[in-house]
Design a protein around this motif. Sequence first.
Motif, short mmCIF file in Angstrom:
data_model
loop_
_atom_site.label_atom_id
_atom_site.label_comp_id
_atom_site.label_asym_id
_atom_site.label_seq_id
_atom_site.Cartn_x
_atom_site.Cartn_y
_atom_site.Cartn_z
N ILE A 1 53.95 41.05 31.37
CA ILE A 1 54.13 39.63 31.07
C ILE A 1 52.98 39.19 30.16
N PRO A 2 53.15 38.08 29.42
CA PRO A 2 52.08 37.59 28.56
C PRO A 2 50.80 37.31 29.34
N SER A 3 49.67 37.47 28.67
CA SER A 3 48.37 37.33 29.34
C SER A 3 48.20 35.95 29.98
N HIS A 4 48.67 34.90 29.30
CA HIS A 4 48.51 33.54 29.83
C HIS A 4 49.25 33.39 31.16
N ASP A 5 50.49 33.86 31.19
CA ASP A 5 51.28 33.78 32.43
C ASP A 5 50.67 34.64 33.52
N ARG A 6 50.19 35.79 33.13
CA ARG A 6 49.57 36.68 34.12
C ARG A 6 48.34 36.05 34.75
N ASN A 7 47.53 35.39 33.91
CA ASN A 7 46.31 34.75 34.42
C ASN A 7 46.63 33.62 35.39
N LEU A 8 47.67 32.83 35.08
CA LEU A 8 48.08 31.75 35.98
C LEU A 8 48.56 32.33 37.31
N LEU A 9 49.33 33.40 37.24
CA LEU A 9 49.84 34.04 38.45
C LEU A 9 48.69 34.63 39.27
N LEU A 10 47.73 35.22 38.58
CA LEU A 10 46.57 35.80 39.25
C LEU A 10 45.78 34.73 40.01
N LYS A 11 45.59 33.57 39.38
CA LYS A 11 44.84 32.48 40.02
C LYS A 11 45.56 31.96 41.26
N LYS A 12 46.88 31.83 41.15
CA LYS A 12 47.66 31.35 42.30
C LYS A 12 47.57 32.34 43.46
N CYS A 13 47.69 33.60 43.15
CA CYS A 13 47.60 34.62 44.20
C CYS A 13 46.21 34.65 44.81
N TYR A 14 45.19 34.47 43.99
CA TYR A 14 43.81 34.46 44.48
C TYR A 14 43.59 33.29 45.43
N ASP A 15 44.10 32.11 45.05
CA ASP A 15 43.97 30.92 45.89
C ASP A 15 44.69 31.10 47.23
N ALA A 16 45.80 31.84 47.20
CA ALA A 16 46.60 32.03 48.41
C ALA A 16 46.17 33.26 49.22
N GLY A 17 45.15 33.95 48.73
CA GLY A 17 44.67 35.13 49.45
C GLY A 17 45.63 36.31 49.37
N ILE A 18 46.38 36.40 48.28
CA ILE A 18 47.35 37.48 48.11
C ILE A 18 46.75 38.56 47.21
N ARG A 19 46.86 39.80 47.67
CA ARG A 19 46.36 40.91 46.86
C ARG A 19 47.18 41.07 45.60
N VAL A 20 46.52 41.47 44.51
CA VAL A 20 47.20 41.64 43.23
C VAL A 20 46.87 43.02 42.66
N TYR A 21 47.91 43.77 42.31
CA TYR A 21 47.74 45.04 41.62
C TYR A 21 48.28 44.88 40.21
N MET A 22 47.49 45.27 39.21
CA MET A 22 47.94 45.10 37.83
C MET A 22 47.52 46.29 36.99
N ILE A 23 48.31 46.57 35.96
CA ILE A 23 47.94 47.57 34.97
C ILE A 23 47.05 46.87 33.94
N PRO A 24 45.82 47.34 33.72
CA PRO A 24 44.92 46.63 32.81
C PRO A 24 45.38 46.72 31.36
N LYS A 25 45.18 45.63 30.64
CA LYS A 25 45.40 45.62 29.21
C LYS A 25 44.11 46.07 28.53
N ILE A 26 44.18 46.35 27.24
CA ILE A 26 42.99 46.81 26.52
C ILE A 26 41.86 45.79 26.63
N SER A 27 42.21 44.50 26.56
CA SER A 27 41.19 43.46 26.67
C SER A 27 40.50 43.51 28.03
N ASP A 28 41.24 43.86 29.09
CA ASP A 28 40.64 43.98 30.42
C ASP A 28 39.62 45.11 30.45
#
Length: 243
Positions: A1-28
Amino acid sequence: IPSHDRNLLLKKCYDAGIRVYMIPKISDILIRTSTNLNLFDTPILLSRNEGLQADQMLVKRIIDVVVSVIGIIITMPLFVMFGAAIHLTDRGPIFYKQTRLTLDGKLFEIYKFRTMREDAEKDGIARLAGEDDDRITAVGKILRATRFDELPQLFNILAGSMSFVGPRPVTRDELEKYGDYADFILSVTPGLSGMWQISGRSDTGYEERINLDTYYIQNWSTWFDMWIIIKTVWVVLNGKGAY
């Protein structure tokens, strides 16, 4: 998914205490290898493309020369045995060579034991071998399954065109698929094995190859090379992707 959408999803999961597994992009990957600095009371990250330093390249080269000489001496009986078997199969050449790119975009001839019929590429077009490829000879199947077809690359390593560990040596046509990261991939010597080779080979797409090679270059160390070599032995014994 686009980086912007991914970052929003990551923040929501972090706030809710949900673990997140992601494949890193080159920028990461670039951010992970950045240097932490502070500008007054503001934390900042310094990311720079320096590649391997001169002392690191020297150490890597010394190891390559010593180990390749030892490897050639130890495996010389295999060269004789496989060479005779290949030649007796169809009286064709023992070695297969192809033009690849090495450090700074220089051209070199990569060597392998020939595993296909002599007329496998009579139209001049190189094609990757597939499973149950009828162009592969009986001897070639054994060589590919054991990865012994790549033994002649010990001479490429001794000559300095390759290293034991590094990005996969690419052709000029393949380099175009690396886009803006082409020069970065050519900032180090390509390897007999590397992150791409131990991560699925033909099952790995170009975007993921760039990620893996970028991670290797940004995190290089002698210990990292040793870890990759150990993993390579496991992949060879496991036989994954060995067609």
